[in-house]
Design a protein around this motif. Structure first.
Motif, short mmCIF file in Angstrom:
data_model
loop_
_atom_site.label_atom_id
_atom_site.label_comp_id
_atom_site.label_asym_id
_atom_site.label_seq_id
_atom_site.Cartn_x
_atom_site.Cartn_y
_atom_site.Cartn_z
N ALA A 185 30.17 41.98 32.02
CA ALA A 185 30.60 43.25 32.59
C ALA A 185 29.64 43.70 33.68
CB ALA A 185 30.70 44.31 31.50
N GLY A 186 30.18 44.03 34.84
CA GLY A 186 29.34 44.52 35.93
C GLY A 186 28.87 43.46 36.90
N ASP A 187 29.29 42.22 36.68
CA ASP A 187 28.91 41.13 37.59
C ASP A 187 30.13 40.75 38.43
OD1 ASP A 187 27.61 38.95 38.83
OD2 ASP A 187 28.29 37.58 37.25
N PRO A 188 30.13 41.03 39.72
CA PRO A 188 29.05 41.59 40.53
C PRO A 188 28.99 43.13 40.48
CG PRO A 188 30.88 41.02 41.94
CD PRO A 188 31.27 40.57 40.56
N ASN A 189 30.06 43.78 40.04
CA ASN A 189 30.07 45.23 39.86
C ASN A 189 31.24 45.58 38.94
OD1 ASN A 189 32.54 45.77 41.62
ND2 ASN A 189 31.15 44.88 43.15
N MET A 190 31.29 46.81 38.46
CA MET A 190 32.30 47.19 37.47
C MET A 190 33.71 47.18 38.04
SD MET A 190 31.17 47.52 34.44
CE MET A 190 29.57 47.65 33.61
N ASP A 191 33.89 47.62 39.27
CA ASP A 191 35.22 47.62 39.86
C ASP A 191 35.78 46.20 39.96
OD1 ASP A 191 35.22 50.36 40.09
OD2 ASP A 191 34.60 50.37 42.21
N THR A 192 34.93 45.27 40.36
CA THR A 192 35.38 43.88 40.46
C THR A 192 35.65 43.31 39.08
OG1 THR A 192 34.11 43.58 42.51
CG2 THR A 192 34.79 41.59 41.33
N HIS A 248 31.91 32.76 44.08
CA HIS A 248 32.91 33.38 44.96
C HIS A 248 32.83 34.90 44.98
CE1 HIS A 248 34.96 29.51 45.49
NE2 HIS A 248 34.76 29.33 44.20
N ALA A 249 31.71 35.46 44.48
CA ALA A 249 31.58 36.91 44.35
C ALA A 249 31.76 37.65 45.66
CB ALA A 249 30.23 37.26 43.73
N GLU A 250 31.33 37.04 46.75
CA GLU A 250 31.41 37.70 48.06
C GLU A 250 32.63 37.25 48.86
OE1 GLU A 250 29.35 40.10 48.68
OE2 GLU A 250 28.25 39.70 46.82
N SER A 251 33.49 36.48 48.23
CA SER A 251 34.63 35.90 48.94
C SER A 251 35.93 36.63 48.60
CB SER A 251 34.79 34.42 48.57
OG SER A 251 36.01 33.90 49.03
N PRO A 252 36.83 36.77 49.58
CA PRO A 252 38.14 37.35 49.28
C PRO A 252 38.98 36.46 48.37
CG PRO A 252 38.06 36.52 51.55
CD PRO A 252 36.66 36.47 51.01
N ALA A 310 21.39 35.20 34.64
CA ALA A 310 21.46 35.66 36.03
C ALA A 310 22.58 36.68 36.22
CB ALA A 310 21.65 34.47 36.97
N ALA A 311 23.69 36.47 35.52
CA ALA A 311 24.80 37.42 35.60
C ALA A 311 24.38 38.78 35.05
CB ALA A 311 26.02 36.89 34.84
N SER A 312 23.64 38.78 33.93
CA SER A 312 23.13 40.04 33.38
C SER A 312 22.20 40.73 34.36
CB SER A 312 22.39 39.77 32.06
OG SER A 312 23.27 39.71 30.97
N GLU A 313 21.35 39.97 35.00
CA GLU A 313 20.41 40.54 35.96
C GLU A 313 21.16 41.16 37.13
OE1 GLU A 313 17.85 37.33 37.00
OE2 GLU A 313 16.86 37.27 35.03
N ARG A 314 22.20 40.48 37.62
CA ARG A 314 22.98 41.03 38.73
C ARG A 314 23.68 42.32 38.31
NH1 ARG A 314 24.19 35.46 39.36
NH2 ARG A 314 26.21 35.72 38.30
N ALA A 315 24.24 42.31 37.10
CA ALA A 315 24.96 43.49 36.62
C ALA A 315 24.02 44.68 36.43
CB ALA A 315 25.67 43.16 35.30
#
Length: 270
Positions: A25-32, A242-246, A66-71
């Motif tokens: 949850a929250g990786d890369p952000n909650m909305d995503t 793909h976090a930054e990809s459409p 790493a996902a936890s750290e990003r979140a």
């Protein structure tokens, strides 16, 4: 019956197995994350394990760490995770199991957590570092709210202890396919098949297998002798890449749909 029981009962009636994807949850952000959950359901997820970010995820490998750290860097908290589940309930009744560590729940307050999680629509809780001998202080708050405390078993669990733990199993049992942390080795179905079959004979609830499942072929092989397949690190890698990809949602949908095809083939392999 709750959402978990209803889902497994429907799958069993149709001779199907469950696919349970894990995301942080929250990786890369909650909305995503909210959009990813909708994509997972659309791609065939039967249940969802939602990781609660934690600063010291000792049972997780580098990918989920790493996902936890990003979140956490993006501002994720236990409250925001529960808010997310509540928003998901506006468009889906997919069973959601929170997976994480005891410290955030303890700091939140056990009774307060149980009440808020029930209000949000959480179906289960899997805490990887909570010994079964200490589960009751939390369970007494979760049980009245209909939230299952999921039992975790491993290949190293002695048979006598496994039998004892199965007596308190709720929702489903999570069987860790190997020792070590997540995402560091590939599953060997032949090495665990007999143990999982025995567990299913003893367990009052379905048995899900996780750790090391990365491909459609892995999912098919494990689903052949289990009730459910859990895929975590491999999916988290897709999100990371793909976090930054459409194309993020498209890539998540493609990967999960392939896993679902593998799980669906399991009945053909039996």
């Amino acid at each position: 019956m709750g959402r978990i029981e209803e889902t497994f009962a429907q799958l069993k009636q149709n001779n199907h197995k469950a696919l349970i994807p894990f995301i942080t949850a929250g990786d890369p952000n909650m909305d995503t994350t909210e959009k990813i959950i909708a994509t997972l359901v659309d791609a065939g997820a039967d249940l969802i394990e939602l990781g609660v970010p934690f600063s010291d995820p000792m049972a997780d490998g580098p990918t989920i760490q790493a996902a936890s750290e990003r979140a956490l860097a993006a501002g994720a908290t236990l409250d925001s995770v529960l808010d997310l589940v509540e928003r998901v309930r506006s468009f889906s009744q997919v069973p959601i199991v929170l997976m994480g560590y005891y410290n955030p729940v303890f700091c939140y307050g056990l009774e307060r957590f149980a009440a808020r999680a029930a209000q949000a629509g959480v179906d289960g809780l899997l805490l990887v570092d909570l010994p079964s001998e200490e589960r009751e202080e939390l369970h007494i708050h979760l049980k009245p709210k209909g939230i299952h405390l999921i039992t975790l078993l491993a290949p190293t669990t002695p048979p006598d202890r496994a039998a004892q733990l199965l007596k308190q199993a709720q929702g489903f049992v999570y069987y860790v396919s190997m020792t070590g942390v997540t995402g560091t080795s590939k599953v060997d179905g032949s090495a665990i098949e007999s143990q999982v079959v025995q567990l299913r004979e003893l367990s009052p609830v379905p048995v899900a297998v996780g750790f090391g499942i990365t491909t459609e072929q892995d999912a098919a092989a494990i689903a052949r002798f289990s009730d459910a397949v859990v895929v975590g690190s491999a999916l988290v890698k897709v999100i990371q890449q793909h976090a930054e990809s459409p194309r993020l949602q498209e890539e998540v949908r493609r990967f999960v749909a392939e896993l679902k095809q593998g799980v669906s083939r399991a009945t053909d392999l039996q």
